[in-house]
Scaffold this motif. Structure first.
Motif, PDB file in Angstrom:
ATOM      1  N   PRO A 277      69.970 106.243   6.471  1.00 50.23           N
ATOM      2  CA  PRO A 277      68.830 106.388   5.388  1.00 50.23           C
ATOM      3  C   PRO A 277      69.311 106.965   3.968  1.00 50.23           C
ATOM      4  O   PRO A 277      68.740 106.426   3.058  1.00 50.23           O
ATOM      5  N   ARG A 278      70.018 108.174   4.151  1.00 47.59           N
ATOM      6  CA  ARG A 278      70.349 108.805   3.197  1.00 47.59           C
ATOM      7  C   ARG A 278      71.105 107.778   2.204  1.00 47.59           C
ATOM      8  O   ARG A 278      70.968 107.720   0.927  1.00 47.59           O
ATOM      9  N   VAL A 279      72.300 107.286   2.683  1.00 46.87           N
ATOM     10  CA  VAL A 279      72.979 106.295   1.990  1.00 46.87           C
ATOM     11  C   VAL A 279      72.099 105.047   1.143  1.00 46.87           C
ATOM     12  O   VAL A 279      72.304 104.806   0.142  1.00 46.87           O
ATOM     13  N   VAL A 280      71.183 104.464   2.065  1.00 51.42           N
ATOM     14  CA  VAL A 280      70.283 103.790   1.475  1.00 51.42           C
ATOM     15  C   VAL A 280      69.547 104.035   0.289  1.00 51.42           C
ATOM     16  O   VAL A 280      69.402 103.366  -0.905  1.00 51.42           O
ATOM     17  N   ALA A 288      72.111  99.604  -7.003  1.00 53.16           N
ATOM     18  CA  ALA A 288      73.247  98.788  -6.440  1.00 53.16           C
ATOM     19  C   ALA A 288      72.646  97.618  -5.696  1.00 53.16           C
ATOM     20  O   ALA A 288      71.735  98.009  -4.624  1.00 53.16           O
ATOM     21  N   ARG A 289      73.420  96.556  -5.636  1.00 51.62           N
ATOM     22  CA  ARG A 289      73.010  95.297  -4.984  1.00 51.62           C
ATOM     23  C   ARG A 289      73.814  95.591  -3.621  1.00 51.62           C
ATOM     24  O   ARG A 289      74.869  95.704  -3.570  1.00 51.62           O
ATOM     25  N   PHE A 290      73.081  95.608  -2.268  1.00 51.58           N
ATOM     26  CA  PHE A 290      73.747  95.904  -1.060  1.00 51.58           C
ATOM     27  C   PHE A 290      73.242  95.185   0.066  1.00 51.58           C
ATOM     28  O   PHE A 290      71.888  94.412   0.147  1.00 51.58           O
ATOM     29  N   CYS A 315      75.629 111.945  -1.025  1.00 54.63           N
ATOM     30  CA  CYS A 315      74.855 111.076   0.088  1.00 54.63           C
ATOM     31  C   CYS A 315      75.536 111.249   1.582  1.00 54.63           C
ATOM     32  O   CYS A 315      74.981 110.743   2.447  1.00 54.63           O
ATOM     33  N   ASN A 316      76.304 112.070   1.477  1.00 52.05           N
ATOM     34  CA  ASN A 316      77.244 112.381   2.920  1.00 52.05           C
ATOM     35  C   ASN A 316      77.358 110.958   3.799  1.00 52.05           C
ATOM     36  O   ASN A 316      76.804 110.878   4.999  1.00 52.05           O
TER      37      ASN A 316
END
Lengths: 341, 259
Positions: A277-280, A288-290, A315-316
């Motif tokens: 969730p943190r990365v998102v 950014a497009r992901f 973002c760990n």
């Protein structure tokens, strides 16, 4: 290695010598012919090409053209319509509608003249099991009306080109899968074709056999041959094709040079990180497009360093990889989207 | 509906040549039946059964069945070539697919197969004729006409066979024509006993539509050196049906294979 090269060089010279020199000169004088193709006529031209089996639209109105000397790829998942398109080019399956010309000739009106100059590698192995390796080439040459002496000389050369000379008198059933595919390639060259049509040429081959096949196709391309191929292997398409189309559900989704398509649809670089969730949240903040694939997120960005640094510092993310964008990214993102429709 | 008449070309002989080459690669096996079969039949049926039969219509029984053996051989060699063997080449070996990637058209391929079936009939009938001449059970020189005739008869059975091959869903269902068409014909076409002993309706049926009955009539006329009743009728029947089935089978095969 020396032996291989010798065989290959020999082959290109037994093709009509003038023809070969002409083609090389032509390419030197017209460096842009494979790009936009304005000065030359296409070898294959399809316009609004359709093929229906009952209610199934196997090929649903495709338009494309293949230029002389080009390696042109048809990519797509199973059932995309690649093989059907090959069969229409080979003049064995009539189109439901649309226009298809090969060498400037209509496939419905001049199939015999077209097929005279066509080399076909089918998806299914259809070597003649009643004959040996060499006999397969000789019998096939006879279908083209090639005189016996010439057929024999050419067959021996082709066997050495595909490294099967030692197996010349062996029955087909004794050949391995890779040998059979190579023999089919040799068989497709027996009539000195002006156009090679290969439907999944490396299907089911081990890496060694696949690399050998690639090497042979590269040699043929260097000798000025025009090659059309279908493949599931994106690495293969990236290595071999000057231009390609990606098909799905009978339609062409994109067309272009592999490098251009990668830049356009995947970006130069792709960042992959663990899906948390943190990365998102971080990625959304950067804008950014992901895409999420299983437990990984794939980030398409022209600022890979920046994104990777941000992920690492704030973002760990666990794991972060930065790699070159590939045709596989383009393929999955395009055909993946089509499936969600 | 406009039906296209198939137009095979001389390219068909390239397909014929392929089958010829395969045949002579394994000629030892292939030449066994035409030499062994007539000997067995002549001994068992001709001489064995012939002792009890004696003569039929004034002809010694061995002489009576000798032409039937030839006719049956023409039928079997061409019919089974263009059913099971052609089906294997078409469906399992994908030989036809490979051929039509060359300048050959599907019409050429099927015509080549039919011509080859006819040739096989000629080869078998000729080999068998040698044995029958050696046994002295056929008249010369009229029996020599059996050789060209066997090609025509073979073409007829090849064409009929290829129609079945064109419509059969799989190789197993080819057993239907083999058992329901070929086997009864083998027995009820004036082969081992004259048609005249059958009920009249069956006689009419045999003379009217059974291909083998026609072939037996013509062959028997040639080996006995006397034209039997219906000789010319049978010959015309064979020639016209051979033509019809030649084109019909190519048409049906094209419908099956070009999709």
């Amino acid at each position: 290695m020396v032996g291989k090269n010798k065989g290959a060089g020999h082959l290109s010279f037994t093709r009509k010598k003038v023809d070969f020199t002409e083609r090389v000169l032509f390419r030197v004088n017209n460096p842009s012919i494979t790009r936009k193709g304005l000065p030359v006529k296409p070898i294959i031209e399809g316009r609004g090409l359709r093929k229906e089996f009952g209610t199934l639209k196997a090929v649903d109105g495709i338009t494309f053209s293949v230029m002389p000397g080009e390696v042109f790829g048809f990519l797509g998942p199973n059932g995309a319509g690649k093989t059907t398109t090959m069969k229409m080019i080979e003049c064995v399956a009539p189109a439901t509608s649309g226009i298809l010309t090969v060498f400037g000739l209509d496939v419905n009106r001049d199939p015999r003249r077209i097929k005279r100059w066509l080399g076909v590698v089918p998806q299914e192995t259809n070597l003649d099991p009643d004959f040996t390796t060499l006999e397969n080439l000789l019998v096939y040459a006879r279908y083209f009306g090639i005189p016996a002496a010439e057929a024999r000389q050419r067959s021996e050369e082709l066997l050495s080109f595909v490294q099967l000379s030692e197996k010349r008198d062996v029955p087909i059933e004794k050949l391995s899968g890779g040998m059979k595919r190579r023999l089919i390639l040799a068989r497709a060259l027996v009539n000195s074709p002006r156009l090679l049509v290969l439907d999944e040429p490396t299907i089911g081959l081990d890496p060694q056999a696949r690399h050998l096949m690639w090497e042979k196709l590269k040699t043929l391309q260097a000798a000025g041959n025009t090659i059309v191929l279908t493949t599931h292997y994106l690495e293969e398409a990236e290595r071999l094709c000057n231009r390609l189309v990606i098909m799905d559900h009978g339609k062409i989704l994109v067309e272009g040079a592999p490098g251009d398509l990668v830049r356009q649809y995947a970006g130069e670089d792709v960042i992959e990180a663990d899906y948390t969730p943190r990365v998102v949240r971080c990625l959304e903040e950067i804008g950014a497009r992901f895409e999420v694939h299983g437990d990984m997120v794939q980030v398409f960005s022209d600022r890979p360093k920046e994104v990777a640094t941000r992920l690492l510092s704030d973002c760990n993310p666990g794991r972060v990889f930065v790699r070159r964008g590939s045709l596989e990214d383009v393929f999955l993102s395009l055909t993946g989207r089509a499936l969600r429709d | 509906m406009h039906i296209m008449i198939p137009r095979p070309t001389w390219y068909a002989w390239k397909v014929w040549r392929r089958n010829w080459d395969v045949f002579f690669k394994t000629y030892r096996v292939n030449f066994l039946p035409p030499f062994v079969e007539p000997v067995l039949y002549l001994l068992a049926i001709g001489y064995g059964l012939g002792i009890f039969v004696g003569e039929i219509e004034g002809i010694p029984y061995v002489h009576y069945i000798a032409p039937a053996l030839l006719a049956i051989s023409m039928m079997n060699s061409s019919f089974f070539e263009c059913t099971y063997s052609s089906f294997v080449r078409m469906y399992y070996q994908k030989t036809f697919d490979a051929m039509i990637s060359t300048p050959l058209s599907i019409e050429d391929v099927i015509a080549g197969e039919l011509l080859w079936g006819a040739t096989r009939s000629l080869i078998y009938a000729t080999a068998m004729l040698v044995v029958l001449v050696a046994f002295g059970v056929v008249s010369l020189p009229s029996s020599l006409l059996v050789i060209p005739f066997s090609f025509l008869a073979g073409l007829l059975f090849s064409g009929i066979a290829m129609c079945f091959t064109a419509i059969t869903p799989g190789i197993d269902t080819l057993n239907y024509p083999a058992f329901l068409f070929i086997t009864p014909m083998f027995l009820f076409s004036g082969t081992f006993f004259p048609l005249s002993v059958l009920p009249e309706a069956l006689q009419v049926f045999a003379i009217g539509v059974l291909p083998l009955a026609q072939v037996v009539t013509v062959t028997r006329s040639l080996t006995l050196a006397t034209p039997l009743p219906f000789f010319f009728y049978s010959l015309a029947w064979i020639a016209s049906c051979a033509t019809v089935f030649f084109f019909l089978s190519i048409y049906l095969m094209k419908k099956r294979l070009v999709v």
